[in-house]
Design an enzyme around this catalytic site. Structure first.
Site, PDB file in Angstrom:
ATOM      1  N   ASP A   1     -52.779 -25.073   4.522  1.00  0.00           N
ATOM      2  CA  ASP A   1     -51.674 -24.780   3.621  1.00  0.00           C
ATOM      3  C   ASP A   1     -51.670 -23.309   3.214  1.00  0.00           C
ATOM      4  O   ASP A   1     -52.726 -22.699   3.052  1.00  0.00           O
ATOM      5  CB  ASP A   1     -51.808 -25.665   2.368  1.00  0.00           C
TER       6      ASP A   1
ATOM      7  N   ARG B   1     -46.811 -19.735   4.447  1.00  0.00           N
ATOM      8  CA  ARG B   1     -45.567 -19.139   3.947  1.00  0.00           C
ATOM      9  C   ARG B   1     -45.815 -18.292   2.696  1.00  0.00           C
ATOM     10  O   ARG B   1     -45.239 -17.211   2.541  1.00  0.00           O
ATOM     11  CB  ARG B   1     -44.538 -20.244   3.662  1.00  0.00           C
TER      12      ARG B   1
ATOM     13  N   PHE C   1     -48.616 -16.822   1.991  1.00  0.00           N
ATOM     14  CA  PHE C   1     -49.324 -15.637   2.477  1.00  0.00           C
ATOM     15  C   PHE C   1     -48.318 -14.592   2.965  1.00  0.00           C
ATOM     16  O   PHE C   1     -48.438 -13.399   2.643  1.00  0.00           O
ATOM     17  CB  PHE C   1     -50.262 -16.044   3.614  1.00  0.00           C
TER      18      PHE C   1
ATOM     19  N   HIS D   1     -47.098 -17.737   9.806  1.00  0.00           N
ATOM     20  CA  HIS D   1     -47.535 -18.861  10.645  1.00  0.00           C
ATOM     21  C   HIS D   1     -48.401 -18.363  11.807  1.00  0.00           C
ATOM     22  O   HIS D   1     -49.381 -19.013  12.181  1.00  0.00           O
ATOM     23  CB  HIS D   1     -46.323 -19.628  11.184  1.00  0.00           C
TER      24      HIS D   1
ATOM     25  N   ASN E   1     -42.158 -31.865   7.210  1.00  0.00           N
ATOM     26  CA  ASN E   1     -41.834 -30.480   7.578  1.00  0.00           C
ATOM     27  C   ASN E   1     -40.499 -30.364   8.314  1.00  0.00           C
ATOM     28  O   ASN E   1     -39.954 -29.252   8.433  1.00  0.00           O
ATOM     29  CB  ASN E   1     -42.935 -29.875   8.440  1.00  0.00           C
TER      30      ASN E   1
END
Length: 258
Positions: free
Chosen positions: A30, A33, A35, A47, A78
């Site tokens: 997890d 995004r 990050f 990603h 997702n």
């Protein structure tokens, strides 16, 4: 330089405390995004940074003697993300899977690739790359990389239940033969065997297991370790801390049974 040296010493100290090494670790990767947002880069770059970190984590698993790693790569939930993000993710998965059959490390370590999840939900080109990777590594049994793609725990339970009901209706089994062991054998079909989960790790400072492997993890009372770093920032030190939690739990169990 000094910080890295201190980290190495700390890793060494924690490794000595890990007297029990889990056979099977499941990871919820997890924070890609978040990050990307923190770094001011595109979501797709976040990603990709996460995928690069995954390759490092597999190296650490080899060093530590962990035989099964299951990655929560893409959940059924997702699919609610934007079409662009899904397209970029699937392209990234396809690239990584296509490289697997020619990756020296895969053959050096004898890595067996297998998928869990609903293949019917994946695009044909991704399914093709996946099947190619599975076929290229089917003869290996040193290390298992299980990719949870288009995966959801409730969906898994429903599909397994439907299969067993079909077997009863078609007289392949009787309802009296349905046991927890039989249910577990039918979770992923005949070609995929995954042992119970010993340890779940979730990154990104989220303290929930998100519908991940409910039978193999929750049903077998696996240890759980939540940590703050986003997945691309996950370190070997974090992995060792997680294994220490599992190891301490095993020691407590041993004492309670002695």
């Amino acid at each position: 330089m000094i910080r890295r040296l201190i980290e190495h010493l700390y890793e060494y100290t924690i490794t000595k405390q890990c007297t029990h090494i889990p056979v099977h670790i499941a990871i919820i990767q997890d924070g890609n995004r978040r990050f990307a947002k923190k770094k001011g880069i595109a979501t797709s770059s976040g990603h990709r940074a996460g995928a690069d970190r995954t390759e490092e984590v597999l190296e650490w698993a080899q060093e530590l003697g962990i035989r099964h790693i299951t990655l929560y790569t893409f959940s059924t939930e997702n699919f609610s993300r934007t079409d662009e993000e899904i397209k970029n993710l699937f392209q990234l998965f396809k690239e990584k899977l296509t490289r697997i059959s020619i990756d020296e490390r895969v053959h050096k370590y004898g890595i067996h690739i297998q998928m869990i999840g609903d293949r019917d939900m994946l695009p044909d080109d991704l399914k093709g790359a996946l099947e190619q990777a599975e076929a290229a590594t089917a003869h290996y049994d040193n290390f298992y990389l299980n990719m949870a793609l288009a995966y959801g725990g409730r969906n898994e339970m429903l599909r397994t239940t439907a299969k067993l009901l079909d077997d009863v209706q078609n007289n392949r089994i009787t309802k009296e033969q349905i046991t927890p062991d039989l249910f577990e054998e039918n979770l992923y079909g005949n070609n995929v065997t995954i042992p119970p989960v010993d340890l779940i790790i979730r990154t990104g400072n989220e303290c929930r297991t998100s519908n991940f492997l409910p039978w193999l993890a929750n049903g077998h009372e696996s240890a759980v370790y939540f940590c703050a770093p986003y997945w691309p920032m996950f370190r070997k030190l974090d992995m060792l801390r997680a294994i220490r939690v599992y190891s301490e739990r095993q020691e407590m169990r041993k004492k309670s049974h002695s």
